[in-house]
Structure formats: C-alpha cells, structure tokens
Write an enzyme that holds these catalytic residues in place. Structure first.
Site, PDB file in Angstrom:
ATOM      1  N   GLY A   9      46.969  44.285  27.080  1.00  0.00           N
ATOM      2  CA  GLY A   9      46.895  45.800  27.091  1.00  0.00           C
ATOM      3  C   GLY A   9      48.271  46.119  28.368  1.00  0.00           C
TER       4      GLY A   9
ATOM      5  CB  ILE B 115      45.916  45.311  33.124  1.00  0.00           C
ATOM      6  CG1 ILE B 115      45.527  46.505  33.819  1.00  0.00           C
ATOM      7  CG2 ILE B 115      45.608  44.238  34.243  1.00  0.00           C
ATOM      8  CD1 ILE B 115      43.911  46.813  34.184  1.00  0.00           C
TER       9      ILE B 115
ATOM     10  NE  ARG C  45      34.203  46.390  33.558  1.00  0.00           N
ATOM     11  CZ  ARG C  45      35.230  46.828  34.255  1.00  0.00           C
ATOM     12  NH1 ARG C  45      36.117  45.977  35.127  1.00  0.00           N
ATOM     13  NH2 ARG C  45      35.252  48.272  34.201  1.00  0.00           N
TER      14      ARG C  45
ATOM     15  CG  HIS D 196      35.062  44.762  40.502  1.00  0.00           C
ATOM     16  ND1 HIS D 196      34.008  44.619  39.617  1.00  0.00           N
ATOM     17  CD2 HIS D 196      36.264  45.246  40.070  1.00  0.00           C
ATOM     18  CE1 HIS D 196      34.717  45.236  38.463  1.00  0.00           C
ATOM     19  NE2 HIS D 196      35.735  45.675  38.805  1.00  0.00           N
TER      20      HIS D 196
ATOM     21  CD  GLU E 218      31.203  43.001  39.335  1.00  0.00           C
ATOM     22  OE1 GLU E 218      31.694  42.228  38.569  1.00  0.00           O
ATOM     23  OE2 GLU E 218      31.643  43.918  39.910  1.00  0.00           O
TER      24      GLU E 218
HETATM   25  C1  DGY Z   1      38.256  49.138  36.278  1.00  0.00           C
HETATM   26  O1  DGY Z   1      38.865  50.252  36.458  1.00  0.00           O
HETATM   27  O2  DGY Z   1      37.866  48.953  35.127  1.00  0.00           O
HETATM   28  C2  DGY Z   1      37.952  48.214  37.546  1.00  0.00           C
HETATM   29  O3  DGY Z   1      37.386  47.212  37.097  1.00  0.00           O
HETATM   30  C3  DGY Z   1      37.841  48.809  38.767  1.00  0.00           C
HETATM   31  O4  DGY Z   1      38.959  49.418  39.260  1.00  0.00           O
END
Ligand code: DGY
Length: 326
Positions: free
Chosen positions: A158, A160, A239, A286, A268
């Site tokens: 995606g 990121i 995640r 995180h 977490e």
């Molecule tokens: C998200 O945006 O999903 C991150 O894990 C926290 O910024």
C-alpha cells in the site's frame, strides 16, 4: 439548536481539540494520557454525536450500544482500523474514518530505522557503550549485515509499503513484494511481485506493512519463519497480530533468523515471555507515526472528518460507505 457533542478519548498532541472547538462543537474531552478502560469509555461516549477515537479503544457493539442511536461518526486517529467493528458501525449508519497518507513518510522512515537498527545491531552497540565496558575499536565488534545489494521483501504494497520501497532504491536493494493486487508504483521502482512463500524464502529483510485482517493473522508463524534465510531480518511496522510472537522468540533464540525490528506487538502493550531477553531485536513502542508533523496532521484530519460528517458533508477519508444501495 444545541451544538453537537464530540467525545475525545485521550490527551492529544497539538493542535489538540482546538479544531473541534473552532467548529463550534461541545467537546467532552477525557484529557488523560493513558488508555481508557471500556467502562469509562462507554460512559464518556453516552449520548454523543461524534467520537475522536484511538487504536487502543475497541469500537464494538458494546461501545455502539453505550453511545446510543444518535452517534454519527467515529474518527479513528490511525490509518489502521482493526480496533473498529466496521460492519457493526455500517449497520447502525455510523460513519468510520481513518487517517491515511499523512503518516506514510513517518512510518516508512521508522521501518528503515528498524531495518538499519537491526542490521547494524544499534541497540546492542548503544548498550555496550553505555555499559562502560567498551574497550575501543576491534575488528570483530558487533558485526552486522550490509543492506546494499540485498533483497528487501515487503508484505503489503500500500502507500506505506511503497514509501518503504522508494527508500530502498537509495540503499541499492533488490525489491520484492507480495500484495493482493499488483502495484504500478512498485513496478515503476523495479520491484518484483512474488507469492508469499517466495517472499519469505528469498528475502534478506522481510518488512510487514499489510493491514491486520483475518488473512494476515499470524502470517509469520513458526512454519513461515522456518522457510526464511538464517541471515534474515524481520521488521514489523503493521500490526502485532501478523506475527505469532512466541514463534518469533523461538526463532530468534534458535538462530532460525538473525534479528527482528518490531514497532508493534501481538498483545500490545504486553510482550510475550522471552522477547526482551533476545539481544538481536530492536523493540519500539508503536512509534510509526510519531513525529510532531505526522501526529499534528492526524489530529487535523480526524477533526476534519468529524466536522465534515456532523456538518452534513462527505468525510475526507472514509473507511465505510454509507450510501444506500439499490
Ligand atoms: C496507524 O496509524 O495505524 C498506526 O499504527 C498508528 O499511527
């Protein structure tokens, strides 16, 4: 007409609740810098029109029952929304929004911090210097891995994933990826689409950048780890549930893979037993989106979504589609 009420579940970085106040809402702000237990959360959202929510809060049927039928929008301050029961929100006509794009660069930078931190053993090196036992330059000190010329495997291409891949070209890496659909941007970078098994088996660095879904749950388990190179590094900025954390601890202990860089955890904020004792890990709390700029933009975007929906306009970054079908 009374002003719509918006609940904000925690203390926020700048600009905080200012955009909500400026929009004329009554803001019910739990200005506490700590997790909101479900009971307190349910009390906070009772009777509100909108909720500014965080990924640590469960937006489920119990939450929706507590809020009541007047609730119109839940704005999650995160790109991920696995904490939200989107189907339940849709069934009740509640708009869900997230904060994509504004945190892409921050998260990709952090993935690279983890890649380089794990490859060059930065935490171990830092601990050595701080311990006062370092005796000066030695040819054998904390030998790490060169990333140039190696293969980077990205699971989830995606925004990121693409930003991580763009950075990899500057490090002279070969890029492979696995994604549900081919990515034109990845193709333009020369990245090769491969199946998941090939990605794990042929990458020197495996980066997880896919959303948490039933399909990605424990995508890295003992079986997957066993197929990875012994020299491989695993990085997770997605995640925690993508990794079976106890299997990862075993793999790190046994030398099945060399190192891991983690920003997220299966349970977490709890870590499974043994993880902190693994020297060959970089463990972050995180922090993917945690830059001043990205967090401010996330707050602005979440507030913008609430303002749009409660103002009768289309949300800026919707997760669910509430347009009637037929
Ligand atoms: C998200 O945006 O999903 C991150 O894990 C926290 O910024």
């Amino acid at each position: 007409m009374p002003a719509p009420i918006v609940a904000v579940t925690r203390s926020l970085p700048a600009p905080g609740v200012a955009p909500l106040l400026a929009a004329g809402f009554e803001v019910r702000h739990r200005d506490v810098d700590g997790p909101c237990p479900p009971d307190e959360l349910h009390e906070l959202v009772r009777g509100v029109d909108g909720v500014f929510a965080l990924l640590s809060e469960r937006i489920d049927e119990a939450f929706l029952d507590a809020a009541g039928p007047q609730l119109r929008v839940v704005a999650n301050m995160a790109v991920g929304f696995d904490n939200v029961d989107v189907a339940a929100c849709t069934a009740r006509g509640v708009q869900v929004t997230n904060t994509p794009d504004v945190l892409t660069d921050a998260t990709a930078d952090l993935a690279w911090a983890l890649i380089l931190g794990a490859a060059r053993r930065i935490p171990e090196a830092d601990r050595l210097v701080r311990s006062g036992t370092w005796q000066g330059w030695r040819p054998m000190d904390l030998l790490g891995l060169t990333v140039a010329g190696k293969t980077l495997g990205i699971l989830g291409m995606g925004k990121i994933g693409s930003a991580i891949a763009r950075r990899a070209t500057g490090f002279g890496m070969r890029i492979r990826y696995h994604n549900r659909t081919p990515s034109p941007e990845a193709a333009a970078l020369g990245a090769e689409l491969v199946d998941r098994a090939t990605l794990f088996a042929t990458s020197d660095v495996v980066v997880l950048a896919a959303p948490a879904t039933p399909e990605t749950h424990h995508v890295v388990d003992a079986a997957a780890l066993a197929t990875m190179r012994r020299s491989a590094i695993l990085v997770n900025v997605a995640r925690g549930t993508l990794v079976e954390e106890s299997a990862l601890v075993e793999a790190l202990r046994a030398g099945t893979i060399t190192a891991a860089g983690l920003d997220v955890y299966e349970f977490e904020p709890r870590l499974v037993d043994g993880l902190t004792a693994c020297e060959n890990t970089v463990l972050l709390p995180h922090l993917g989106s945690s830059t001043i700029e990205a967090r401010a933009a996330m707050v602005e975007l979440a507030c913008g979504n609430i303002t749009a929906v409660l103002g009768g306009r289309a949300p800026l970054t919707p997760v669910n589609d509430l347009t009637p079908r037929g």
